[in-house]
Design a protein around this motif. Structure first.
Motif, PDB file in Angstrom:
ATOM      1  N   LEU A 229       0.816  -1.206   0.000  1.00 40.00           N
ATOM      2  CA  LEU A 229       0.000   0.000   0.000  1.00 40.00           C
ATOM      3  C   LEU A 229       0.852   1.260   0.000  1.00 40.00           C
ATOM      4  N   ASN A 230       2.164   1.098  -0.151  1.00 37.25           N
ATOM      5  CA  ASN A 230       3.027   2.257  -0.304  1.00 37.25           C
ATOM      6  C   ASN A 230       2.639   2.989  -1.586  1.00 37.25           C
ATOM      7  N   PRO A 231       2.364   4.300  -1.526  1.00 43.59           N
ATOM      8  CA  PRO A 231       1.894   5.023  -2.711  1.00 43.59           C
ATOM      9  C   PRO A 231       2.806   4.888  -3.931  1.00 43.59           C
ATOM     10  N   THR A 232       4.120   4.954  -3.710  1.00 43.46           N
ATOM     11  CA  THR A 232       5.051   4.836  -4.829  1.00 43.46           C
ATOM     12  C   THR A 232       4.961   3.455  -5.470  1.00 43.46           C
ATOM     13  N   ASP A 233       4.846   2.414  -4.639  1.00 46.29           N
ATOM     14  CA  ASP A 233       4.722   1.055  -5.163  1.00 46.29           C
ATOM     15  C   ASP A 233       3.417   0.876  -5.932  1.00 46.29           C
ATOM     16  N   LEU A 234       2.339   1.458  -5.421  1.00 47.21           N
ATOM     17  CA  LEU A 234       1.043   1.356  -6.103  1.00 47.21           C
ATOM     18  C   LEU A 234       1.104   2.001  -7.481  1.00 47.21           C
TER      19      LEU A 234
ATOM     20  N   PRO B 226      -4.475   4.594   0.927  1.00 51.78           N
ATOM     21  CA  PRO B 226      -3.728   5.861   1.025  1.00 51.78           C
ATOM     22  C   PRO B 226      -4.189   6.912   0.025  1.00 51.78           C
ATOM     23  N   GLY B 227      -5.311   7.579   0.311  1.00 53.47           N
ATOM     24  CA  GLY B 227      -5.859   8.547  -0.629  1.00 53.47           C
ATOM     25  C   GLY B 227      -5.002   9.788  -0.824  1.00 53.47           C
ATOM     26  N   ASP B 228      -4.764  10.546   0.246  1.00 57.13           N
ATOM     27  CA  ASP B 228      -4.015  11.798   0.146  1.00 57.13           C
ATOM     28  C   ASP B 228      -2.589  11.577  -0.345  1.00 57.13           C
ATOM     29  N   SER B 229      -1.902  10.639   0.277  1.00 60.29           N
ATOM     30  CA  SER B 229      -0.510  10.400  -0.090  1.00 60.29           C
ATOM     31  C   SER B 229      -0.386   9.862  -1.504  1.00 60.29           C
TER      32      SER B 229
ATOM     33  N   ARG C 169      11.756  16.033  -3.209  1.00 59.53           N
ATOM     34  CA  ARG C 169      12.011  14.791  -3.934  1.00 59.53           C
ATOM     35  C   ARG C 169      12.922  13.863  -3.139  1.00 59.53           C
ATOM     36  N   ASP C 170      13.915  14.436  -2.477  1.00 61.86           N
ATOM     37  CA  ASP C 170      14.860  13.619  -1.713  1.00 61.86           C
ATOM     38  C   ASP C 170      14.281  13.146  -0.382  1.00 61.86           C
ATOM     39  N   HIS C 171      13.195  13.783   0.050  1.00 62.10           N
ATOM     40  CA  HIS C 171      12.550  13.393   1.308  1.00 62.10           C
ATOM     41  C   HIS C 171      11.059  13.170   1.058  1.00 62.10           C
ATOM     42  N   LEU C 172      10.765  12.408   0.005  1.00 58.73           N
ATOM     43  CA  LEU C 172       9.379  12.235  -0.421  1.00 58.73           C
ATOM     44  C   LEU C 172       8.541  11.556   0.653  1.00 58.73           C
ATOM     45  N   GLU C 173       9.099  10.550   1.303  1.00 59.16           N
ATOM     46  CA  GLU C 173       8.333   9.835   2.321  1.00 59.16           C
ATOM     47  C   GLU C 173       7.944  10.763   3.471  1.00 59.16           C
ATOM     48  N   LEU C 174       8.876  11.627   3.888  1.00 59.77           N
ATOM     49  CA  LEU C 174       8.565  12.578   4.952  1.00 59.77           C
ATOM     50  C   LEU C 174       7.505  13.575   4.495  1.00 59.77           C
ATOM     51  N   THR C 175       7.586  13.981   3.223  1.00 64.47           N
ATOM     52  CA  THR C 175       6.599  14.912   2.685  1.00 64.47           C
ATOM     53  C   THR C 175       5.212  14.285   2.668  1.00 64.47           C
ATOM     54  N   ILE C 176       5.146  13.015   2.257  1.00 63.86           N
ATOM     55  CA  ILE C 176       3.871  12.292   2.233  1.00 63.86           C
ATOM     56  C   ILE C 176       3.301  12.181   3.640  1.00 63.86           C
TER      57      ILE C 176
END
Length: 213
Positions: free
Chosen positions: A6-11, A37-40, A176-183
């Protein structure tokens, strides 16, 4: 064995635009979609459209992405409304499952009663409430035309807004370098009203229902 992430990037990387549309549709109005994960996902899809995630093998045209996301969001809420209108309160009778609990329904009802029809728009930005609100509207006495009008407004504001944030800020190296934190930040902002409501309820006492302002 294939395991669904369910990781947004993987989806996005695995299912592409169809996957984005399916998740947004399910998370917007199907009761089984409250954990998605709607928003992310919207933020990530917007960043992909901006070319900000090199590790992703797919690419999106921003305007096509926006059209698909908004259509899926509106359609999902419409289905949720129909489910509520046809199935009625029996959907939540005795509900106390591991994830979707009766209190989620109660808080959503209170949210809807406090804000009226505009809750259909506001709920777009609150996880779980976003999924349950169209169902609650269908169970209640909300007129179908009123629901459609607010549903379209909410679907456009949420679908365009969150996706555009991802598209705009996904271009910055820091994001971009901290995408997970941004999400995580996007998700935190989304759940902030719910956290404030819980805090208010605890301060005011157990007899006071939480109201999300």
């Amino acid at each position: 064995m294939f395991a669904l992430s369910l990781n947004p990037t993987d989806l996005v990387n695995t299912f592409g635009l169809l996957g984005v549309a399916t998740v947004i549709f399910a998370e917007s109005g199907l009761l089984i979609g409250f954990f998605l994960p709607g928003d992310s996902l919207l933020f990530t899809a917007g960043a992909v459209a901006a070319g900000a995630i090199p590790a992703v093998d797919v690419s999106f045209n921003f305007w096509i992405l926006i059209a698909v996301v908004v259509a899926a969001a509106i359609a999902g809420d419409q289905v949720g409304f129909i489910i509520g209108r046809r199935a009625g309160p029996a959907l939540f009778t005795g509900t106390d499952r591991r994830f979707l609990k009766a209190r989620h329904h109660r808080h959503t009802v209170e949210f809807f009663e406090h804000h009226g029809p505009k809750a259909i728009v506001l709920a777009r930005f609150v996880p779980i409430v976003r999924t349950l609100c169209p169902v609650v509207a269908g169970i209640g006495d909300t007129r179908y035309r009123t629901f459609v009008r607010f549903n379209v407004v909410g679907g456009v504001l949420w679908g365009v807004g969150v996706t555009a944030v991802g598209y705009r800020f996904g271009r910055f190296d820091m994001v971009r370098d901290h995408l997970e934190l941004t999400i995580l930040g996007v998700v935190f902002i989304s759940v902030l009203p719910a956290l404030i409501a819980v805090a208010k309820a605890r301060i005011d006492g157990p007899g006071t229902p939480p109201v999300i302002d």
